[in-house]
Design a protein around this motif. Structure first.
Motif, short mmCIF file in Angstrom:
data_model
loop_
_atom_site.label_atom_id
_atom_site.label_comp_id
_atom_site.label_asym_id
_atom_site.label_seq_id
_atom_site.Cartn_x
_atom_site.Cartn_y
_atom_site.Cartn_z
N VAL A 26 0.68 -1.40 0.31
CA VAL A 26 0.07 -0.32 -0.12
C VAL A 26 0.85 1.21 0.30
O VAL A 26 0.79 2.50 -0.59
CB VAL A 26 -0.67 0.06 1.01
N THR A 30 1.23 4.01 -3.30
CA THR A 30 0.60 5.23 -2.88
C THR A 30 1.63 5.95 -3.33
O THR A 30 1.95 7.09 -4.18
CB THR A 30 0.54 4.75 -1.56
N GLU A 33 2.07 6.40 -7.10
CA GLU A 33 0.48 6.29 -7.12
C GLU A 33 0.10 6.20 -8.86
O GLU A 33 -0.04 6.36 -9.45
CB GLU A 33 0.64 7.86 -8.21
N ARG A 71 8.25 10.38 -2.13
CA ARG A 71 6.93 10.46 -1.62
C ARG A 71 7.39 8.72 -0.41
O ARG A 71 6.63 8.76 0.79
CB ARG A 71 5.86 10.10 -2.37
#
Length: 90
Positions: A26, A30, A33, A71
């Motif tokens: 996950v 994320t 993206e 990220r």
């Protein structure tokens, strides 16, 4: 891994830390993206007390390394992980 995925990072966590494959998937999806990712765990050396958990992070060919790395680092830091994130060749 599928032939459409390339290994882009190796993630080492702190020696007393771990993450489940679902959580890591996950977080990596994320960060990228995109659901077009994969994660795998590298086996640790048995009998080595300081072995750190090690994971391979894979992405699709349309992967954008720099923003995904920023990220992913932010996600790991926000959860309190001690880690190294090492680039692999594309």
């Amino acid at each position: 891994m599928s032939r459409q995925h390339v290994q882009v990072f190796i993630l080492h966590l702190g020696s007393q830390q771990s993450i489940g494959p679902g959580d890591l998937r996950v977080m990596w999806a994320t960060a990228c993206e995109s659901p077009d990712i994969a994660v795998s765990r590298r086996p640790t050396t048995h009998g080595h007390a300081t072995a750190r958990p090690c994971f391979e992070l894979w992405a699709g060919r349309q992967f954008h390394r720099a923003p995904a790395e920023r990220r992913m680092r932010a996600l790991l830091e926000s959860r309190g992980f001690l880690f190294t994130l090492t680039h692999t060749a594309l």
